[in-house]
Design a protein around this motif. Sequence first.
Motif, mmCIF file in Angstrom:
data_model
loop_
_atom_site.group_PDB
_atom_site.id
_atom_site.type_symbol
_atom_site.label_atom_id
_atom_site.label_comp_id
_atom_site.label_asym_id
_atom_site.label_seq_id
_atom_site.Cartn_x
_atom_site.Cartn_y
_atom_site.Cartn_z
ATOM 1 N N UNK A 120 0.830 -1.205 0.000
ATOM 2 C CA UNK A 120 0.000 0.000 0.000
ATOM 3 C C UNK A 120 0.867 1.259 0.000
ATOM 4 N N UNK A 121 1.999 1.193 0.700
ATOM 5 C CA UNK A 121 2.845 2.375 0.835
ATOM 6 C C UNK A 121 3.679 2.637 -0.413
ATOM 7 N N UNK A 122 4.239 1.588 -0.997
ATOM 8 C CA UNK A 122 5.249 1.781 -2.027
ATOM 9 C C UNK A 122 4.922 1.208 -3.399
ATOM 10 N N UNK A 123 3.863 0.424 -3.522
ATOM 11 C CA UNK A 123 3.615 -0.218 -4.822
ATOM 12 C C UNK A 123 2.178 -0.086 -5.294
ATOM 13 N N UNK A 124 1.348 0.664 -4.578
ATOM 14 C CA UNK A 124 -0.082 0.648 -4.854
ATOM 15 C C UNK A 124 -0.455 1.611 -5.968
ATOM 16 N N UNK A 125 -1.566 1.321 -6.613
ATOM 17 C CA UNK A 125 -2.093 2.159 -7.672
ATOM 18 C C UNK A 125 -3.375 1.562 -8.209
ATOM 19 N N UNK A 126 -3.994 2.199 -9.204
ATOM 20 C CA UNK A 126 -5.204 1.647 -9.812
ATOM 21 C C UNK A 126 -4.906 0.299 -10.471
ATOM 22 N N UNK A 127 -5.939 -0.512 -10.707
ATOM 23 C CA UNK A 127 -5.713 -1.796 -11.393
ATOM 24 C C UNK A 127 -5.043 -1.588 -12.748
ATOM 25 N N UNK A 128 -4.034 -2.390 -13.004
ATOM 26 C CA UNK A 128 -3.356 -2.335 -14.298
ATOM 27 C C UNK A 128 -4.108 -3.181 -15.315
ATOM 28 N N UNK A 129 -3.886 -2.878 -16.565
ATOM 29 C CA UNK A 129 -4.503 -3.671 -17.627
ATOM 30 C C UNK A 129 -4.046 -5.122 -17.510
ATOM 31 N N UNK A 130 -4.998 -6.025 -17.488
ATOM 32 C CA UNK A 130 -4.684 -7.448 -17.400
ATOM 33 C C UNK A 130 -4.630 -7.982 -15.981
ATOM 34 N N UNK A 197 -12.653 1.568 -5.855
ATOM 35 C CA UNK A 197 -12.493 2.999 -5.594
ATOM 36 C C UNK A 197 -12.107 3.250 -4.143
ATOM 37 N N UNK A 198 -12.718 2.498 -3.220
ATOM 38 C CA UNK A 198 -12.461 2.703 -1.792
ATOM 39 C C UNK A 198 -11.065 2.252 -1.382
ATOM 40 N N UNK A 199 -10.585 1.184 -1.994
ATOM 41 C CA UNK A 199 -9.280 0.630 -1.625
ATOM 42 C C UNK A 199 -8.158 1.158 -2.492
ATOM 43 N N UNK A 200 -8.494 1.918 -3.527
ATOM 44 C CA UNK A 200 -7.493 2.476 -4.418
ATOM 45 C C UNK A 200 -6.748 3.641 -3.795
ATOM 46 N N UNK A 201 -5.813 4.232 -4.541
ATOM 47 C CA UNK A 201 -4.962 5.302 -3.992
ATOM 48 C C UNK A 201 -5.725 6.507 -3.480
ATOM 49 N N UNK A 202 -6.902 6.800 -4.078
ATOM 50 C CA UNK A 202 -7.654 7.980 -3.655
ATOM 51 C C UNK A 202 -8.578 7.700 -2.478
#
Length: 236
Positions: A120-130, A197-202
């Motif tokens: 969550x701290x260093x590698x998180x982001x929206x779902x990637x394609x695939x 949306x809730x668990x994503x970066x925002x």
Amino acid sequence: MPCGPAVSVGGPTITAVPPPKRHPYDQWAPDARALDLVGDKWTLLIVRDLVAGPRRFVELQRVLPGISTEQLRSRLNRMVADGLLTRQRYREVPPRVDYELTERSRELVPVIAELSRWGFTWAWGPPREGEAIDVGAIFRAVPGLFIGSDVRGTVELRVDRRSYCLALRPGAVELTEGTPEDPPDATVAGSEADWVAALGPESLRSALSISGDRSLADVVLDAVAPVSARPSIHAA
């Protein structure tokens, strides 16, 4: 108030030291020895996906998209040999085989939780394609988190029609999958898109529906996706 039946670890006696790996790190160090056992691809994810209780082979295939039948069979066999899993065969038609964590692998649950927190701290982001999306995979890392020494209660996390129940008591969290046997103290519900949306970066939680003890639900949501742990570089 319990969420469901507790899962106990049973099976044969496990040897104190697992057999050597075919491709070890060959370092006399405890971290290298640990990675000999759990450093292979899929191993820690299999442990994560057995946290809520035993699963059949086909159930593991369902929650581990991307692993081939042969890869899964090979990894499970190795984990049984290493004392990380027990395998229980049932005389049923069709044949049924359950895989379950041992005491040795249950001690990895906090490690997986910390790895998740690091992600969550260093590698998180929206779902990637695939990328496969399984919100339950995020929930299955929660039992290893320390949520609080004075937090008690049960929280149902509902993703569309699938339910996950967290039973919290001081210093411990237990996860069961499926509709809770008793009414939970709080319920957080939403579609898969709402949870992404809730668990994503925002951390956009407005679409989630919360009923019951709101403060307890917020404590769990903050623990599942610790927004405060994310560095400012994510805003760049």
